[in-house]
Design a protein around this motif. Structure first.
Motif, PDB file in Angstrom:
ATOM      1  N   TRP A  93       0.856  -1.178   0.000  1.00 50.19           N
ATOM      2  CA  TRP A  93       0.000   0.000   0.000  1.00 50.19           C
ATOM      3  C   TRP A  93       0.885   1.218   0.000  1.00 50.19           C
ATOM      4  N   PRO A  94       0.332   2.428  -0.117  1.00 56.78           N
ATOM      5  CA  PRO A  94       1.190   3.603  -0.199  1.00 56.78           C
ATOM      6  C   PRO A  94       2.190   3.649   0.964  1.00 56.78           C
ATOM      7  N   GLY A  95       3.431   3.634   0.599  1.00 55.22           N
ATOM      8  CA  GLY A  95       4.464   3.764   1.616  1.00 55.22           C
ATOM      9  C   GLY A  95       5.075   2.483   2.119  1.00 55.22           C
ATOM     10  N   GLY A  96       4.582   1.308   1.738  1.00 53.57           N
ATOM     11  CA  GLY A  96       5.227   0.116   2.270  1.00 53.57           C
ATOM     12  C   GLY A  96       4.592  -1.205   1.906  1.00 53.57           C
ATOM     13  N   ARG A  97       5.273  -2.249   2.345  1.00 54.20           N
ATOM     14  CA  ARG A  97       4.809  -3.624   2.146  1.00 54.20           C
ATOM     15  C   ARG A  97       4.498  -4.214   3.512  1.00 54.20           C
ATOM     16  N   VAL A  98       3.366  -4.920   3.606  1.00 49.97           N
ATOM     17  CA  VAL A  98       2.888  -5.474   4.872  1.00 49.97           C
ATOM     18  C   VAL A  98       2.716  -6.980   4.726  1.00 49.97           C
ATOM     19  N   ALA A  99       3.096  -7.704   5.785  1.00 48.55           N
ATOM     20  CA  ALA A  99       2.813  -9.139   5.866  1.00 48.55           C
ATOM     21  C   ALA A  99       2.231  -9.416   7.239  1.00 48.55           C
ATOM     22  N   VAL A 100       1.099 -10.114   7.267  1.00 47.92           N
ATOM     23  CA  VAL A 100       0.484 -10.536   8.522  1.00 47.92           C
ATOM     24  C   VAL A 100       0.596 -12.059   8.558  1.00 47.92           C
ATOM     25  N   GLU A 101       1.408 -12.544   9.479  1.00 51.14           N
ATOM     26  CA  GLU A 101       1.609 -13.982   9.628  1.00 51.14           C
ATOM     27  C   GLU A 101       0.788 -14.475  10.815  1.00 51.14           C
ATOM     28  N   LEU A 102       0.137 -15.612  10.640  1.00 53.01           N
ATOM     29  CA  LEU A 102      -0.694 -16.216  11.678  1.00 53.01           C
ATOM     30  C   LEU A 102      -0.127 -17.587  12.034  1.00 53.01           C
ATOM     31  N   ARG A 103      -0.120 -17.882  13.327  1.00 51.41           N
ATOM     32  CA  ARG A 103       0.383 -19.178  13.786  1.00 51.41           C
ATOM     33  C   ARG A 103      -0.399 -19.599  15.019  1.00 51.41           C
ATOM     34  N   GLU A 104      -1.054 -20.749  14.945  1.00 51.00           N
ATOM     35  CA  GLU A 104      -1.768 -21.238  16.129  1.00 51.00           C
ATOM     36  C   GLU A 104      -0.738 -21.706  17.151  1.00 51.00           C
ATOM     37  N   THR A 105      -0.868 -21.172  18.362  1.00 44.64           N
ATOM     38  CA  THR A 105       0.080 -21.502  19.425  1.00 44.64           C
ATOM     39  C   THR A 105      -0.525 -22.434  20.464  1.00 44.64           C
ATOM     40  N   GLY A 106      -1.780 -22.731  20.317  1.00 42.79           N
ATOM     41  CA  GLY A 106      -2.496 -23.619  21.222  1.00 42.79           C
ATOM     42  C   GLY A 106      -3.913 -23.744  20.720  1.00 42.79           C
ATOM     43  N   PRO A 107      -4.722 -24.550  21.387  1.00 44.45           N
ATOM     44  CA  PRO A 107      -6.109 -24.699  20.949  1.00 44.45           C
ATOM     45  C   PRO A 107      -6.849 -23.352  20.968  1.00 44.45           C
ATOM     46  N   GLY A 108      -7.238 -22.903  19.788  1.00 43.85           N
ATOM     47  CA  GLY A 108      -8.015 -21.676  19.693  1.00 43.85           C
ATOM     48  C   GLY A 108      -7.245 -20.405  19.988  1.00 43.85           C
ATOM     49  N   VAL A 109      -5.919 -20.424  19.917  1.00 50.83           N
ATOM     50  CA  VAL A 109      -5.105 -19.226  20.164  1.00 50.83           C
ATOM     51  C   VAL A 109      -4.198 -19.004  18.959  1.00 50.83           C
ATOM     52  N   THR A 110      -4.234 -17.793  18.416  1.00 56.97           N
ATOM     53  CA  THR A 110      -3.445 -17.467  17.234  1.00 56.97           C
ATOM     54  C   THR A 110      -2.490 -16.328  17.535  1.00 56.97           C
TER      55      THR A 110
END
Length: 146
Positions: free
Chosen positions: A73-90
């Protein structure tokens, strides 16, 4: 190269967090006022933030279901990484590589810290409590002074 990383956890499965970020309903529920389309790799969507009288195009990059959403987007590159760390927790890791030389890129990163904190807090409120946009502001400022 300046890089901003914001990390947090949300007590929801990665699937729920991912869907909130890539769908029109989700994004407009917690982050943007309007989005022209869902986040699909290789497409361009328009995000609108009327409280700040701003709209701009977002080029959707790589997407891995329940794991990664990226865009430029204007001004930069974004990455949103998701990782489950336990049951129902990201765990979320948001990385933005702001553009701009030296202190200009650093100043943008400082300002974006507030924006990404807002992103995570409103995403949590939306997913855990069903709250939609609570208190958008165009008055918050962050300044980097050298």
């Amino acid at each position: 190269m300046t890089q901003l990383i914001v990390e947090d956890r949300i007590a929801r499965p990665a699937k729920d967090v991912f869907e909130a970020i890539v769908t029109v309903e989700g994004l407009s529920g917690f982050f943007v006022e309007r989005t022209s389309a869902p986040m699909v790799p290789g497409t361009t969507v328009t995000w609108s933030f009327p409280h700040a009288d701003v709209a701009f195009d977002v080029e959707v990059g790589e997407i891995e279901t329940d794991r990664l959403v990226s865009w430029t987007w204007p001004g930069g590159r974004v990455a949103v990484e998701l990782r489950e760390t336990g049951p129902g927790v990201t765990a979320l890791t948001i990385t933005e590589r702001p553009t701009g030389p030296g202190s200009e890129g650093a100043a943008r990163a400082v300002g974006q810290t507030q924006g990404w904190t807002y992103f995570v807090c409103t995403l949590r409120a939306y997913l855990l409590h069903g709250l939609r946009h609570f208190g958008l502001s165009d008055g918050i400022r962050a300044t980097l002074v050298e």
